[in-house]
Write a protein that holds these residues in place. Structure first.
Motif, PDB file in Angstrom:
ATOM      1  N   VAL A 218       0.853  -1.198   0.000  1.00  0.00           N
ATOM      2  CA  VAL A 218       0.000   0.000   0.000  1.00  0.00           C
ATOM      3  C   VAL A 218       0.885   1.243   0.000  1.00  0.00           C
ATOM      4  CG1 VAL A 218      -1.706   1.324   1.309  1.00  0.00           C
ATOM      5  CG2 VAL A 218      -1.866  -1.178   1.193  1.00  0.00           C
ATOM      6  N   SER A 219       0.571   2.202  -0.850  1.00  0.00           N
ATOM      7  CA  SER A 219       1.352   3.432  -0.902  1.00  0.00           C
ATOM      8  C   SER A 219       0.411   4.626  -0.964  1.00  0.00           C
ATOM      9  CB  SER A 219       2.309   3.426  -2.101  1.00  0.00           C
ATOM     10  OG  SER A 219       1.580   3.270  -3.308  1.00  0.00           O
ATOM     11  N   GLU A 220       0.977   5.804  -0.658  1.00  0.00           N
ATOM     12  CA  GLU A 220       0.209   7.035  -0.641  1.00  0.00           C
ATOM     13  C   GLU A 220       0.937   8.106  -1.433  1.00  0.00           C
ATOM     14  OE1 GLU A 220      -0.546   8.293   3.321  1.00  0.00           O
ATOM     15  OE2 GLU A 220      -1.880   6.615   3.796  1.00  0.00           O
ATOM     16  N   ALA A 221       0.171   9.049  -1.975  1.00  0.00           N
ATOM     17  CA  ALA A 221       0.751  10.190  -2.668  1.00  0.00           C
ATOM     18  C   ALA A 221      -0.180  11.380  -2.490  1.00  0.00           C
ATOM     19  CB  ALA A 221       0.939   9.887  -4.157  1.00  0.00           C
ATOM     20  N   ASN A 222       0.380  12.566  -2.569  1.00  0.00           N
ATOM     21  CA  ASN A 222      -0.405  13.788  -2.481  1.00  0.00           C
ATOM     22  C   ASN A 222      -0.794  14.242  -3.883  1.00  0.00           C
ATOM     23  OD1 ASN A 222      -0.190  13.959   0.337  1.00  0.00           O
ATOM     24  ND2 ASN A 222       1.799  14.941   0.177  1.00  0.00           N
ATOM     25  N   LEU A 223      -2.042  14.607  -4.064  1.00  0.00           N
ATOM     26  CA  LEU A 223      -2.553  15.070  -5.348  1.00  0.00           C
ATOM     27  C   LEU A 223      -3.149  16.459  -5.164  1.00  0.00           C
ATOM     28  CD1 LEU A 223      -3.220  14.438  -8.330  1.00  0.00           C
ATOM     29  CD2 LEU A 223      -5.423  13.553  -7.533  1.00  0.00           C
ATOM     30  N   LYS A 224      -2.621  17.431  -5.882  1.00  0.00           N
ATOM     31  CA  LYS A 224      -3.095  18.808  -5.754  1.00  0.00           C
ATOM     32  C   LYS A 224      -4.136  19.099  -6.825  1.00  0.00           C
ATOM     33  CE  LYS A 224      -0.418  21.954  -4.208  1.00  0.00           C
ATOM     34  NZ  LYS A 224       0.640  22.971  -3.989  1.00  0.00           N
ATOM     35  N   LEU A 225      -5.255  19.696  -6.393  1.00  0.00           N
ATOM     36  CA  LEU A 225      -6.336  20.081  -7.282  1.00  0.00           C
ATOM     37  C   LEU A 225      -6.652  21.554  -7.113  1.00  0.00           C
ATOM     38  CD1 LEU A 225      -8.840  17.137  -6.574  1.00  0.00           C
ATOM     39  CD2 LEU A 225      -7.165  17.260  -8.419  1.00  0.00           C
ATOM     40  N   THR A 226      -7.224  22.151  -8.141  1.00  0.00           N
ATOM     41  CA  THR A 226      -7.785  23.488  -7.988  1.00  0.00           C
ATOM     42  C   THR A 226      -9.128  23.356  -7.294  1.00  0.00           C
ATOM     43  OG1 THR A 226      -8.974  23.461 -10.094  1.00  0.00           O
ATOM     44  CG2 THR A 226      -6.657  24.193 -10.133  1.00  0.00           C
ATOM     45  N   LEU A 227      -9.632  24.456  -6.770  1.00  0.00           N
ATOM     46  CA  LEU A 227     -10.930  24.423  -6.107  1.00  0.00           C
ATOM     47  C   LEU A 227     -12.029  24.021  -7.088  1.00  0.00           C
ATOM     48  CD1 LEU A 227     -11.942  25.125  -3.181  1.00  0.00           C
ATOM     49  CD2 LEU A 227     -12.832  27.224  -4.173  1.00  0.00           C
ATOM     50  N   SER A 228     -11.911  24.479  -8.317  1.00  0.00           N
ATOM     51  CA  SER A 228     -12.910  24.136  -9.329  1.00  0.00           C
ATOM     52  C   SER A 228     -12.892  22.640  -9.625  1.00  0.00           C
ATOM     53  CB  SER A 228     -12.643  24.931 -10.611  1.00  0.00           C
ATOM     54  OG  SER A 228     -13.529  24.556 -11.635  1.00  0.00           O
ATOM     55  N   GLU A 229     -11.693  22.052  -9.764  1.00  0.00           N
ATOM     56  CA  GLU A 229     -11.594  20.617 -10.026  1.00  0.00           C
ATOM     57  C   GLU A 229     -12.186  19.812  -8.887  1.00  0.00           C
ATOM     58  OE1 GLU A 229      -7.553  20.259 -12.768  1.00  0.00           O
ATOM     59  OE2 GLU A 229      -7.373  20.355 -10.581  1.00  0.00           O
TER      60      GLU A 229
ATOM     61  N   ILE B  91       4.723  -3.320  -5.098  1.00  0.00           N
ATOM     62  CA  ILE B  91       4.660  -4.780  -4.994  1.00  0.00           C
ATOM     63  C   ILE B  91       5.056  -5.202  -3.588  1.00  0.00           C
ATOM     64  CG2 ILE B  91       5.608  -6.957  -5.832  1.00  0.00           C
ATOM     65  CD1 ILE B  91       6.009  -5.662  -8.532  1.00  0.00           C
ATOM     66  N   ASP B  92       4.222  -6.000  -2.981  1.00  0.00           N
ATOM     67  CA  ASP B  92       4.543  -6.557  -1.675  1.00  0.00           C
ATOM     68  C   ASP B  92       5.522  -7.710  -1.889  1.00  0.00           C
ATOM     69  OD1 ASP B  92       4.680  -7.789   0.766  1.00  0.00           O
ATOM     70  OD2 ASP B  92       2.522  -7.769   1.147  1.00  0.00           O
ATOM     71  N   PRO B  93       6.791  -7.604  -1.376  1.00  0.00           N
ATOM     72  CA  PRO B  93       7.776  -8.664  -1.622  1.00  0.00           C
ATOM     73  C   PRO B  93       7.350 -10.022  -1.087  1.00  0.00           C
ATOM     74  CG  PRO B  93       8.842  -6.684  -0.798  1.00  0.00           C
ATOM     75  CD  PRO B  93       7.372  -6.476  -0.641  1.00  0.00           C
ATOM     76  N   MET B  94       6.462 -10.036  -0.101  1.00  0.00           N
ATOM     77  CA  MET B  94       6.060 -11.308   0.475  1.00  0.00           C
ATOM     78  C   MET B  94       4.993 -12.011  -0.382  1.00  0.00           C
ATOM     79  SD  MET B  94       7.971 -11.589   3.056  1.00  0.00           S
ATOM     80  CE  MET B  94       9.257 -10.495   2.476  1.00  0.00           C
ATOM     81  N   THR B  95       3.994 -11.257  -0.824  1.00  0.00           N
ATOM     82  CA  THR B  95       2.894 -11.856  -1.579  1.00  0.00           C
ATOM     83  C   THR B  95       3.059 -11.724  -3.086  1.00  0.00           C
ATOM     84  OG1 THR B  95       1.583  -9.821  -1.596  1.00  0.00           O
ATOM     85  CG2 THR B  95       1.354 -11.265   0.319  1.00  0.00           C
ATOM     86  N   ARG B  96       3.987 -10.823  -3.519  1.00  0.00           N
ATOM     87  CA  ARG B  96       4.219 -10.537  -4.930  1.00  0.00           C
ATOM     88  C   ARG B  96       2.985  -9.936  -5.596  1.00  0.00           C
ATOM     89  NH1 ARG B  96       7.205 -15.615  -7.691  1.00  0.00           N
ATOM     90  NH2 ARG B  96       7.441 -14.022  -9.314  1.00  0.00           N
ATOM     91  N   GLN B  97       2.089  -9.375  -4.797  1.00  0.00           N
ATOM     92  CA  GLN B  97       0.902  -8.712  -5.306  1.00  0.00           C
ATOM     93  C   GLN B  97       1.024  -7.195  -5.103  1.00  0.00           C
ATOM     94  OE1 GLN B  97      -1.601 -10.425  -6.861  1.00  0.00           O
ATOM     95  NE2 GLN B  97      -0.340 -12.251  -6.555  1.00  0.00           N
ATOM     96  N   ARG B  98       0.449  -6.427  -6.026  1.00  0.00           N
ATOM     97  CA  ARG B  98       0.460  -4.972  -5.882  1.00  0.00           C
ATOM     98  C   ARG B  98      -0.641  -4.551  -4.923  1.00  0.00           C
ATOM     99  NH1 ARG B  98       1.200  -1.637 -11.367  1.00  0.00           N
ATOM    100  NH2 ARG B  98       1.374   0.001  -9.796  1.00  0.00           N
ATOM    101  N   GLY B  99      -0.276  -3.643  -4.040  1.00  0.00           N
ATOM    102  CA  GLY B  99      -1.266  -3.095  -3.135  1.00  0.00           C
ATOM    103  C   GLY B  99      -2.005  -1.944  -3.787  1.00  0.00           C
ATOM    104  N   ASP B 100      -2.685  -1.170  -2.960  1.00  0.00           N
ATOM    105  CA  ASP B 100      -3.476  -0.052  -3.456  1.00  0.00           C
ATOM    106  C   ASP B 100      -2.721   1.261  -3.275  1.00  0.00           C
ATOM    107  OD1 ASP B 100      -5.519  -1.822  -4.015  1.00  0.00           O
ATOM    108  OD2 ASP B 100      -6.516  -1.505  -2.085  1.00  0.00           O
ATOM    109  N   LEU B 101      -3.034   2.202  -4.147  1.00  0.00           N
ATOM    110  CA  LEU B 101      -2.483   3.552  -4.065  1.00  0.00           C
ATOM    111  C   LEU B 101      -3.570   4.474  -3.528  1.00  0.00           C
ATOM    112  CD1 LEU B 101      -0.376   5.795  -4.753  1.00  0.00           C
ATOM    113  CD2 LEU B 101      -1.418   5.870  -7.042  1.00  0.00           C
ATOM    114  N   TYR B 102      -3.221   5.258  -2.497  1.00  0.00           N
ATOM    115  CA  TYR B 102      -4.152   6.231  -1.936  1.00  0.00           C
ATOM    116  C   TYR B 102      -3.655   7.633  -2.281  1.00  0.00           C
ATOM    117  CZ  TYR B 102      -6.483   2.595   0.755  1.00  0.00           C
ATOM    118  OH  TYR B 102      -7.198   1.481   1.121  1.00  0.00           O
TER     119      TYR B 102
END
Length: 331
Positions: A156-167, A205-216
């Protein structure tokens, strides 16, 4: 290899010669997390320590290499073991890491980055906002922004996403370039600062399960010159003239939908708040919150001669003293 060049790989990892494969794996993980260059930028000593641990793990995690190392010591390579090359895997060595195939990575460093990504490290994700993303896209900006993604474990990973007020108010579709992988993300209408948008299967990718987690995606909204947030509602400040404050009237106020007429009650004071119901922010259910309008009485900075004349008449005719109560104030 001279005797002075001998490296005690067990000591490097901080384990004994009787350590199990799991013990060696855990010891390496601990050192990799501590000394990885990404966590110690510019620290050459930490980088050297990381390389030593990587080299030791490459040998001790391979049962054949470990057997020869235990048997022949400093001459284990001459005894028939194939050189493993640099700890960054240029020799193409496959390392058994609990059933995880190192060979799918181009270098040992890529593997460590992925390992750290699944255990609390960080990676870089570049997001591209495309000028012409195709039919149906409402995002038309044509600049590129770097986002820092931080892994939270399990892929699981996170990232910041910037939007305008209109968007954020209307909703928007973004086309993102995540390390060369193009994905489309729809941000629903009504996103607020602190909102999180889940993108399934686009994390690390989770090295243990080899599955991709979710992006927040954690939503940040650019500041606006007029609108602000107060909980779920929108707020704004609107100036009125002294005569409007005394006599009341009707004024035009901007809302997300455009200008609307709002009544000012006679005798309103600066700082009072009026409410425009249903003219605030879009909620996830599709309804609207309120817009709170704070009234500011603005005195004229440069009154003309006629205004000054009438203000003087008002002062002479005024019967009310707004400071009468202050005469009773004592320490």
């Amino acid at each position: 290899m001279a005797s002075t060049d001998f490296k005690d790989y067990y000591a490097t990892l901080g384990v004994t010669k009787t350590a199990t494969a799991e013990d060696i794996k855990k010891a390496f993980r601990k050192l990799a997390l501590k000394y990885h260059p990404d966590r110690n930028p510019g620290d050459q000593a930490a980088e050297a320590r990381f390389k030593e641990a990587s080299e030791a793990y490459e040998v001790l995690s391979d049962s054949d290499k470990r057997r020869k190392y235990d048997q022949f010591g400093q001459y284990w390579k001459q005894a028939g073991a194939q050189p493993g090359g640099s700890p960054y895997g240029r020799g193409g060595t496959n390392v058994d890491f609990g059933g995880f195939d190192f060979g799918q990575y181009g270098s040992f460093e890529e593997f460590i980055n992925d390992l750290l990504g699944g255990m609390g490290g960080s990676t870089r994700t570049r997001t591209t906002r495309t000028a012409n993303p195709g039919p149906g896209y409402r995002s038309t900006t044509g600049f590129r922004t770097d986002y820092q993604t931080a892994s939270r474990g399990g892929g699981v990973s996170e990232a910041n996403l910037k939007l305008t007020l209109s968007e954020a108010f209307r909703g928007v579709q973004k086309r993102l370039n995540l390390n060369g992988e193009i994905i489309d993300v729809r941000i629903p209408a009504g996103a607020k600062p602190g909102s999180r948008v889940r993108v399934r299967g686009k994390g690390t990718i989770d090295p243990m399960t080899r599955q991709r987690g979710d992006l927040y995606l954690n939503v940040n909204i650019d500041s606006h010159s007029f609108f602000n947030f107060d909980g779920d509602n929108l707020t704004c400040e609107v100036p009125i003239s002294p005569d409007e404050a005394v006599l009341g009237g009707s004024i035009e106020v901007p809302t997300p939908d455009g200008q609307v007429s709002m009544k000012i009650p006679p005798g309103i004071r600066t700082g009072q708040t009026l409410r425009l119901r249903g003219k605030g922010w879009t909620s996830p259910k599709g309804d609207r919150t309120d817009q709170l309008v704070k009234i500011i009485i603005a005195t004229p900075a440069n009154p003309n001669s006629l205004e000054k004349e009438y203000y003087e008449k008002l002062r002479n005719a005024r019967s009310d003293n707004p400071r009468t109560h202050l005469g009773q104030i004592r320490l």
